[in-house]
Design a protein around this motif. Sequence first.
Motif, PDB file in Angstrom:
ATOM      1  N   GLN A 152      -3.921  32.410  18.141  1.00 56.11           N
ATOM      2  CA  GLN A 152      -5.336  32.465  18.507  1.00 56.11           C
ATOM      3  C   GLN A 152      -5.598  33.391  19.700  1.00 56.11           C
ATOM      4  N   PHE A 153      -4.586  33.608  20.540  1.00 59.83           N
ATOM      5  CA  PHE A 153      -4.780  34.374  21.768  1.00 59.83           C
ATOM      6  C   PHE A 153      -4.222  35.797  21.685  1.00 59.83           C
ATOM      7  N   THR A 154      -3.849  36.241  20.488  1.00 66.81           N
ATOM      8  CA  THR A 154      -3.280  37.579  20.338  1.00 66.81           C
ATOM      9  C   THR A 154      -4.375  38.621  20.110  1.00 66.81           C
ATOM     10  N   PRO A 155      -4.117  39.881  20.458  1.00 67.54           N
ATOM     11  CA  PRO A 155      -5.087  40.948  20.189  1.00 67.54           C
ATOM     12  C   PRO A 155      -5.400  41.095  18.697  1.00 67.54           C
ATOM     13  N   ALA A 156      -4.393  40.852  17.837  1.00 69.53           N
ATOM     14  CA  ALA A 156      -4.620  40.965  16.395  1.00 69.53           C
ATOM     15  C   ALA A 156      -5.652  39.940  15.937  1.00 69.53           C
ATOM     16  N   LYS A 157      -5.526  38.724  16.422  1.00 68.60           N
ATOM     17  CA  LYS A 157      -6.495  37.681  16.075  1.00 68.60           C
ATOM     18  C   LYS A 157      -7.887  38.072  16.548  1.00 68.60           C
ATOM     19  N   ASP A 158      -7.999  38.553  17.763  1.00 70.94           N
ATOM     20  CA  ASP A 158      -9.293  38.932  18.310  1.00 70.94           C
ATOM     21  C   ASP A 158      -9.935  40.045  17.504  1.00 70.94           C
ATOM     22  N   TRP A 192      -9.531  41.325   6.449  1.00 72.76           N
ATOM     23  CA  TRP A 192      -9.786  40.932   7.844  1.00 72.76           C
ATOM     24  C   TRP A 192      -9.804  39.424   7.987  1.00 72.76           C
ATOM     25  N   CYS A 193     -10.333  38.749   6.974  1.00 69.60           N
ATOM     26  CA  CYS A 193     -10.395  37.288   7.012  1.00 69.60           C
ATOM     27  C   CYS A 193      -8.994  36.685   6.929  1.00 69.60           C
ATOM     28  N   VAL A 194      -8.133  37.260   6.103  1.00 70.71           N
ATOM     29  CA  VAL A 194      -6.744  36.799   6.038  1.00 70.71           C
ATOM     30  C   VAL A 194      -6.067  37.006   7.394  1.00 70.71           C
ATOM     31  N   GLY A 195      -6.293  38.173   7.988  1.00 70.15           N
ATOM     32  CA  GLY A 195      -5.720  38.433   9.302  1.00 70.15           C
ATOM     33  C   GLY A 195      -6.208  37.450  10.344  1.00 70.15           C
ATOM     34  N   CYS A 196      -7.428  36.978  10.178  1.00 71.94           N
ATOM     35  CA  CYS A 196      -8.006  36.022  11.106  1.00 71.94           C
ATOM     36  C   CYS A 196      -7.496  34.601  10.872  1.00 71.94           C
ATOM     37  N   CYS A 197      -7.323  34.225   9.606  1.00 72.12           N
ATOM     38  CA  CYS A 197      -7.124  32.807   9.256  1.00 72.12           C
ATOM     39  C   CYS A 197      -5.744  32.460   8.713  1.00 72.12           C
TER      40      CYS A 197
END
Length: 311
Positions: A152-158, A192-197
């Motif tokens: 949750q705190f990674t740049p990729a997640k953001d 992008w949603c997969v990368g997020c979730c």
Amino acid sequence: MASIAQTRPPRATARAHLGLLALLLGGAGLAWLLTRERMLGMDAGPGTDPGSLGFYVASWIVMMAAMMFPSITPMVLTFAFIQRRRRERGALQGVVSHWTFIAGYLVTWTAFGLAAYGLFVGVRSLSIDAFAWDRGGPYLAGAVLLAAAAYQFTPAKDACLRRCRGTLDFLMTQWREGPLGALRMGIVHGGWCVGCCWGLMAALFALGLMSVTWMIAIAALIAVEKLLPSKALANRSVAIVLLVLGLGVALAPHHMPGLTLPGSPAAARAMRGMNMHGMGTHTRGVHTMGAPNGSTSRMGASGMATHGMGR
């Protein structure tokens, strides 16, 4: 396209948006009913057998519709609105169905689901004793949840979350004409949603893939993260929930509400239900966090259900 977004929609457009919103939420509700009907009583806890490939894929697509339709509503509504306004201004010959965009979105999530299935079944096939629930299983499941919290705190997640939430920015930069363009946009948005979730989906595997309760919990976290006005608050709230779940599963699984413990009577009933539906295809000779250690975990699916899981 910015001027289009700033134009106040007429009543007909507002009614169309309400109708589309009702369709999306109604589709999600129907998908939840189908998911409950398909998976009720099949939660054997962390490491639950996902069943045959055909059963899994069909269940996964319905599950994604149930879990994701509410959170992608802003994107689909914006997509439909822009199309309608462009057609009114003569920039488009016809409106592409928003379901084409949604189909592309589901294509990406189906590809992710297949990759997750292959990884999960591959790890199970290794028969690693350390992953048995009475050994390192709780720690493995907890570690997956803690890893999801850390992500949750990674740049990729953001970066992924920012694009998932920025509906207009996404469509302005990714817009393509025609049905193939809409399909492509859905696929890209799904990426992008997969990368997020993906971390949240990994958490679902760790908690119990067939658990309707945990599906609802994870879907709620996804909706909070994408729809809460404050992105930072949403991100941190989800991280805290995952952190608490991870510590609870690793250190005190017996006190976790809603968690089915492998080896419990509830897990045994779930295994018997899977066998009745022809799902128990990956349990032979497997030591996983979803099976207790010992001779019973080397038995076939039916033997595990009647002798190993109910002890």
